[in-house]
Scaffold this motif. Structure first.
Motif, PDB file in Angstrom:
ATOM      1  N   LEU A 182       3.786  10.363 -20.025  1.00  0.00           N
ATOM      2  CA  LEU A 182       3.003   9.233 -19.712  1.00  0.00           C
ATOM      3  C   LEU A 182       2.088   8.650 -20.982  1.00  0.00           C
ATOM      4  N   ASP A 183       2.625   7.614 -21.291  1.00  0.00           N
ATOM      5  CA  ASP A 183       1.961   6.916 -22.450  1.00  0.00           C
ATOM      6  C   ASP A 183       0.598   6.163 -22.181  1.00  0.00           C
ATOM      7  N   ASP A 184       0.742   5.501 -20.896  1.00  0.00           N
ATOM      8  CA  ASP A 184      -0.670   4.752 -20.639  1.00  0.00           C
ATOM      9  C   ASP A 184      -0.532   4.894 -19.141  1.00  0.00           C
ATOM     10  N   PHE A 185      -1.957   4.955 -18.688  1.00  0.00           N
ATOM     11  CA  PHE A 185      -2.262   4.853 -17.175  1.00  0.00           C
ATOM     12  C   PHE A 185      -1.950   3.580 -16.500  1.00  0.00           C
ATOM     13  N   ARG A 186      -1.377   3.539 -15.192  1.00  0.00           N
ATOM     14  CA  ARG A 186      -1.240   2.438 -14.524  1.00  0.00           C
ATOM     15  C   ARG A 186      -2.020   2.500 -13.110  1.00  0.00           C
ATOM     16  N   PRO A 187      -2.401   1.462 -12.673  1.00  0.00           N
ATOM     17  CA  PRO A 187      -3.243   1.393 -11.417  1.00  0.00           C
ATOM     18  C   PRO A 187      -2.472   2.003 -10.318  1.00  0.00           C
ATOM     19  N   VAL A 188      -3.373   2.991  -9.693  1.00  0.00           N
ATOM     20  CA  VAL A 188      -2.704   3.576  -8.581  1.00  0.00           C
ATOM     21  C   VAL A 188      -3.701   3.182  -7.065  1.00  0.00           C
ATOM     22  N   SER A 189      -3.259   2.998  -6.122  1.00  0.00           N
ATOM     23  CA  SER A 189      -4.214   2.574  -5.117  1.00  0.00           C
ATOM     24  C   SER A 189      -3.850   3.513  -3.638  1.00  0.00           C
ATOM     25  N   ILE A 190      -4.839   3.672  -2.907  1.00  0.00           N
ATOM     26  CA  ILE A 190      -4.473   4.318  -1.733  1.00  0.00           C
ATOM     27  C   ILE A 190      -3.545   3.410  -0.840  1.00  0.00           C
ATOM     28  N   LYS A 191      -3.220   2.486  -1.053  1.00  0.00           N
ATOM     29  CA  LYS A 191      -2.220   1.612  -0.334  1.00  0.00           C
ATOM     30  C   LYS A 191      -0.836   2.115  -0.517  1.00  0.00           C
ATOM     31  N   MET A 192      -0.861   2.706  -2.003  1.00  0.00           N
ATOM     32  CA  MET A 192       0.462   3.451  -2.007  1.00  0.00           C
ATOM     33  C   MET A 192       0.997   4.578  -1.241  1.00  0.00           C
ATOM     34  N   ALA A 193      -0.015   5.377  -1.101  1.00  0.00           N
ATOM     35  CA  ALA A 193       0.098   6.734  -0.105  1.00  0.00           C
ATOM     36  C   ALA A 193       0.320   6.292   1.179  1.00  0.00           C
ATOM     37  N   LYS A 194      -0.407   5.116   1.795  1.00  0.00           N
ATOM     38  CA  LYS A 194      -0.045   4.994   3.176  1.00  0.00           C
ATOM     39  C   LYS A 194       1.460   4.438   3.018  1.00  0.00           C
ATOM     40  N   GLU A 195       1.863   3.559   2.351  1.00  0.00           N
ATOM     41  CA  GLU A 195       3.051   2.941   2.464  1.00  0.00           C
ATOM     42  C   GLU A 195       4.235   3.901   2.480  1.00  0.00           C
ATOM     43  N   GLN A 196       3.719   5.171   1.754  1.00  0.00           N
ATOM     44  CA  GLN A 196       4.842   6.287   1.319  1.00  0.00           C
ATOM     45  C   GLN A 196       4.550   7.403   2.540  1.00  0.00           C
ATOM     46  N   ASN A 197       3.719   6.956   3.905  1.00  0.00           N
ATOM     47  CA  ASN A 197       3.575   7.808   4.928  1.00  0.00           C
ATOM     48  C   ASN A 197       3.099   9.222   4.412  1.00  0.00           C
ATOM     49  N   LEU A 198       2.137   9.224   3.371  1.00  0.00           N
ATOM     50  CA  LEU A 198       1.680  10.503   2.820  1.00  0.00           C
ATOM     51  C   LEU A 198       0.399  10.842   3.627  1.00  0.00           C
ATOM     52  N   SER A 221       7.866   0.060  -6.465  1.00  0.00           N
ATOM     53  CA  SER A 221       8.656  -1.057  -6.403  1.00  0.00           C
ATOM     54  C   SER A 221       9.957  -0.961  -5.562  1.00  0.00           C
ATOM     55  N   ALA A 222      10.495   0.190  -5.414  1.00  0.00           N
ATOM     56  CA  ALA A 222      11.756   0.664  -4.565  1.00  0.00           C
ATOM     57  C   ALA A 222      11.319   0.427  -3.316  1.00  0.00           C
ATOM     58  N   TYR A 223      10.103   1.057  -2.892  1.00  0.00           N
ATOM     59  CA  TYR A 223       9.527   0.995  -1.508  1.00  0.00           C
ATOM     60  C   TYR A 223       9.255  -0.451  -0.966  1.00  0.00           C
ATOM     61  N   GLU A 224       8.700  -1.052  -1.801  1.00  0.00           N
ATOM     62  CA  GLU A 224       8.495  -2.338  -1.714  1.00  0.00           C
ATOM     63  C   GLU A 224       9.779  -3.332  -1.235  1.00  0.00           C
ATOM     64  N   GLN A 225      10.994  -2.989  -2.124  1.00  0.00           N
ATOM     65  CA  GLN A 225      11.929  -3.839  -2.099  1.00  0.00           C
ATOM     66  C   GLN A 225      12.931  -3.152  -0.653  1.00  0.00           C
ATOM     67  N   MET A 226      12.476  -2.136  -0.340  1.00  0.00           N
ATOM     68  CA  MET A 226      13.280  -1.585   1.075  1.00  0.00           C
ATOM     69  C   MET A 226      12.566  -2.182   2.108  1.00  0.00           C
ATOM     70  N   ARG A 227      11.168  -2.378   2.014  1.00  0.00           N
ATOM     71  CA  ARG A 227      10.251  -2.845   3.188  1.00  0.00           C
ATOM     72  C   ARG A 227      10.902  -4.390   3.435  1.00  0.00           C
ATOM     73  N   LYS A 228      11.028  -5.073   2.423  1.00  0.00           N
ATOM     74  CA  LYS A 228      11.615  -6.522   2.570  1.00  0.00           C
ATOM     75  C   LYS A 228      12.916  -6.530   3.260  1.00  0.00           C
ATOM     76  N   LEU A 229      13.843  -5.569   3.159  1.00  0.00           N
ATOM     77  CA  LEU A 229      15.015  -5.494   3.840  1.00  0.00           C
ATOM     78  C   LEU A 229      15.353  -5.063   5.104  1.00  0.00           C
ATOM     79  N   MET A 230      14.158  -4.128   5.412  1.00  0.00           N
ATOM     80  CA  MET A 230      14.194  -3.549   6.812  1.00  0.00           C
ATOM     81  C   MET A 230      13.686  -4.471   7.677  1.00  0.00           C
ATOM     82  N   PRO A 231      13.897  -4.739   8.950  1.00  0.00           N
ATOM     83  CA  PRO A 231      13.131  -5.540   9.919  1.00  0.00           C
ATOM     84  C   PRO A 231      11.874  -5.527  10.373  1.00  0.00           C
ATOM     85  N   LYS A 232      11.156  -6.335  10.710  1.00  0.00           N
ATOM     86  CA  LYS A 232       9.703  -6.268  10.947  1.00  0.00           C
ATOM     87  C   LYS A 232       9.630  -5.604  12.201  1.00  0.00           C
TER      88      LYS A 232
END
Length: 276
Positions: A182-198, A221-232
């Motif tokens: 890793l060259d640079d640190f990118r923002p990481v949030s607890i929301k990411m863990a929730k959305e991945q069911n961790l 980004s892949a999870y976000e895209q998949m979430r858009k494709l899946m039914p609500k």
């Protein structure tokens, strides 16, 4: 008729990729007509003067928009004397680290020394440290300058930078990403863990630095895209077994749980691939 002014397309810029030390950020330098290969030891021109670096990517071209001005040059390949100087500097860094730790204890300063770096030309020693609060290290700097007879600089860093410098094994059992690639640190949030069911247990989603693991954002980004494709959830959808109501989506398995209600009022939960 007014003449239209056409802007000539900008040509790509030839660069080489340089690291000052393993695990550190990669910088672009102009090869200045020279050819370099991965693993070459070289001397580069920096804002601090001449520095020693390792080529981690040979001559290649990048778009001008990716260049951070000013693009400095590679001066030459490192000589055996340069290699010797680097070895001597590394030995000085070990001693400088030990002396600084001793002086910190003598002054009773609430700070944790992380690393020491000696400039290639020996003109400066840079000490990295972490601390919970501001530290008055003026007397410490005086003591260190008296011992080493050179310019002393102390720089406070965060815990993520500390982990990047020191390295170690992550919860996955592999060397920590920040030290290896890793060259640079990118923002990481607890929301990411929730959305991945961790699990939201801090011990399971935190790295050596005590912060959220950087890998949580790798596939976000892949999870976000998949979430858009899946039914609500709560929406009626057509399934091979009839109309049902979406109960739950799993973006990891790419499957949707649907509640199918029978004519007698009973219902059954079935799981389907999202593309039904």
């Amino acid at each position: 008729m007014e003449e239209q002014i056409k802007t000539a397309p900008q040509t790509d810029v030839e660069v080489v990729d340089i690291q000052f030390r393993p695990g550190q950020k990669i910088y672009f330098f102009a090869p200045d007509g020279q050819r370099f290969a991965e693993g070459d030891s070289i001397i580069i021109d920096t804002a601090r003067g001449e520095e020693f670096g390792i080529c981690v990517g040979g001559n290649h071209k990048i778009p001008p928009k990716n260049v951070v001005a000013p693009l400095r040059k590679v001066l030459r390949r490192a000589t055996p004397q340069d290699e010797k100087t680097i070895q001597e500097n590394r030995a000085k860094e070990k001693r400088a680290f030990e002396v600084c730790q001793q002086k910190i204890a003598e002054h009773g300063l609430d700070m944790q020394l992380v690393n020491a770096e000696v400039a290639f030309d020996g003109s400066k020693i840079l000490f990295y440290f972490t601390a919970d609060e501001r530290v008055d290290f003026r007397e410490l700097v005086k003591d260190l300058a008296y011992v080493f007879k050179t310019r002393i600089e102390l720089r406070q860093i965060g815990v993520r930078d500390e982990a990047k410098m020191l390295g170690g094994l992550g919860p996955c059992g592999r060397p920590v990403c920040c030290k290896t690639f890793l060259d640079d640190f990118r923002p990481v949030s607890i929301k990411m863990a929730k959305e991945q069911n961790l699990s939201l247990s801090p011990t399971k989603i935190s790295g050596l630095c005590g912060r959220l693991m950087c890998c949580l954002q790798y596939e976000e980004s892949a999870y976000e895209q998949m979430r858009k494709l899946m039914p609500k959830v709560g929406k009626e959808i057509e399934t091979p077994d009839g109309v049902g109501v979406t109960v739950e989506n799993n973006v990891i398995t790419e499957k949707t749980k649907v509640r199918i209600t029978a004519e007698d009022g009973s219902f059954e939960i079935k799981e389907y691939p999202y593309a039904i």
